[in-house]
Design a protein around this motif. Structure first.
Motif, PDB file in Angstrom:
ATOM      1  N   SER A 128       0.831  -0.993  -0.020  1.00  0.00           N
ATOM      2  CA  SER A 128       0.056  -0.106  -0.052  1.00  0.00           C
ATOM      3  C   SER A 128       0.730   1.063  -0.094  1.00  0.00           C
ATOM      4  CB  SER A 128      -0.950  -0.015   1.249  1.00  0.00           C
ATOM      5  OG  SER A 128      -1.936  -0.834   1.053  1.00  0.00           O
ATOM      6  N   VAL A 129       1.864   1.169   0.896  1.00  0.00           N
ATOM      7  CA  VAL A 129       2.771   2.485   1.064  1.00  0.00           C
ATOM      8  C   VAL A 129       3.326   2.702  -0.459  1.00  0.00           C
ATOM      9  CG1 VAL A 129       4.924   3.349   1.828  1.00  0.00           C
ATOM     10  CG2 VAL A 129       3.263   2.388   3.316  1.00  0.00           C
ATOM     11  N   GLN A 130       4.013   1.414  -1.082  1.00  0.00           N
ATOM     12  CA  GLN A 130       4.491   1.688  -2.581  1.00  0.00           C
ATOM     13  C   GLN A 130       3.420   2.345  -3.568  1.00  0.00           C
ATOM     14  OE1 GLN A 130       7.679   1.355  -3.423  1.00  0.00           O
ATOM     15  NE2 GLN A 130       7.090   1.878  -5.178  1.00  0.00           N
ATOM     16  N   GLN A 131       2.122   1.772  -3.487  1.00  0.00           N
ATOM     17  CA  GLN A 131       1.290   2.060  -4.407  1.00  0.00           C
ATOM     18  C   GLN A 131       0.960   3.720  -4.188  1.00  0.00           C
ATOM     19  OE1 GLN A 131      -1.801  -0.544  -3.642  1.00  0.00           O
ATOM     20  NE2 GLN A 131      -1.046  -2.145  -5.001  1.00  0.00           N
ATOM     21  N   VAL A 132       0.945   4.009  -2.882  1.00  0.00           N
ATOM     22  CA  VAL A 132       0.576   5.537  -2.685  1.00  0.00           C
ATOM     23  C   VAL A 132       1.870   6.331  -3.198  1.00  0.00           C
ATOM     24  CG1 VAL A 132       0.273   7.273  -0.854  1.00  0.00           C
ATOM     25  CG2 VAL A 132      -0.938   5.038  -0.701  1.00  0.00           C
ATOM     26  N   ARG A 133       2.979   6.006  -2.911  1.00  0.00           N
ATOM     27  CA  ARG A 133       4.197   6.759  -3.461  1.00  0.00           C
ATOM     28  C   ARG A 133       4.028   6.821  -4.988  1.00  0.00           C
ATOM     29  NH1 ARG A 133       8.123   8.018   0.029  1.00  0.00           N
ATOM     30  NH2 ARG A 133       8.194   7.130   1.945  1.00  0.00           N
ATOM     31  N   SER A 134       3.877   5.605  -5.558  1.00  0.00           N
ATOM     32  CA  SER A 134       3.706   5.828  -6.930  1.00  0.00           C
ATOM     33  C   SER A 134       2.634   6.571  -7.575  1.00  0.00           C
ATOM     34  CB  SER A 134       3.452   4.156  -7.686  1.00  0.00           C
ATOM     35  OG  SER A 134       4.708   3.429  -7.287  1.00  0.00           O
ATOM     36  N   ARG A 135       1.404   6.564  -6.810  1.00  0.00           N
ATOM     37  CA  ARG A 135       0.205   7.158  -7.249  1.00  0.00           C
ATOM     38  C   ARG A 135       0.538   8.672  -7.120  1.00  0.00           C
ATOM     39  NH1 ARG A 135      -5.777   6.394  -4.824  1.00  0.00           N
ATOM     40  NH2 ARG A 135      -6.540   8.200  -6.036  1.00  0.00           N
ATOM     41  N   PHE A 136       1.316   9.055  -6.137  1.00  0.00           N
ATOM     42  CA  PHE A 136       1.557  10.642  -6.062  1.00  0.00           C
ATOM     43  C   PHE A 136       2.645  10.900  -6.835  1.00  0.00           C
ATOM     44  CE2 PHE A 136       0.245  13.007  -2.289  1.00  0.00           C
ATOM     45  CZ  PHE A 136      -0.327  12.116  -1.614  1.00  0.00           C
TER      46      PHE A 136
END
Length: 182
Positions: A36-44
């Motif tokens: 989830s953290v990785q996905q949020v970073r990528s999405r940002f």
């Protein structure tokens, strides 16, 4: 058969029913949180063209409100998961450093539930425990593991039961039993 019987006994005992469930799901939760953290970073980075840190700094400086955004909801879910893991990690650290059998309990919990890679069977767990626990056998493993879960339960649910239950209800919303234990 013996393993299933022990799991049933543990599940029937309200003192560490939730601890058992939490420990069994620990690896999955850690993986999910990391993902989830990785996905949020990528999405940002895709949506805003900058890192989260740079984005948050610019939002703070500009005074922008991020309410009602799906990304804010996702971040709050990550925060709830992180708080539950932090509560568990802090409790395990307290068990390890302060309990009279803390070091051996830590290694029992680590190889049984907390290590990043799940071992294939009890034989592998016992082999990993040999440097930490002298004369360990199957019987000793199961008995000491139950004692370790019991000791961890007293830390987790003893002094923070309301906060822990609230977090568990959010973390395991489809489990009605989690909220009934006080």
């Amino acid at each position: 058969m013996k393993k299933n019987q022990e799991e049933m006994n543990i599940a029937d005992n309200p003192l560490y029913h939730d601890t058992w469930k939490l420990l069994k799901k620990y690896r999955d939760v850690v993986w999910s949180l990391e993902l989830s953290v990785q996905q949020v970073r990528s999405r940002f980075e895709i949506e805003y063209g900058s890192s989260i840190e740079d984005f948050l700094e610019s939002v703070y400086v500009a005074g922008i409100d991020l309410s009602d955004r799906s990304i804010e909801h996702h971040a709050k879910c990550i925060e709830r998961s992180h708080r539950m893991l932090k509560l568990l990690d802090t409790s395990i650290d307290l068990l390890r450093t302060k309990h009279k059998n803390g070091e051996s309990y830590y290694w029992l919990l680590y190889y049984s539930f907390l290590s990043p890679q799940q071992l294939r069977n009890v034989e592998e767990i016992i082999e990993k425990l040999r440097p930490h626990i002298r004369d360990i056998s199957f019987r000793t493993y199961y008995r000491r593991r139950r004692e370790a879960i019991d000791a961890l339960s007293s830390i987790l649910w003893g002094y923070t039961s309301k906060d822990s239950i609230d977090i568990l209800e959010k973390f395991f919303p489809d489990d009605k039993d989690a909220g009934e234990q006080k």
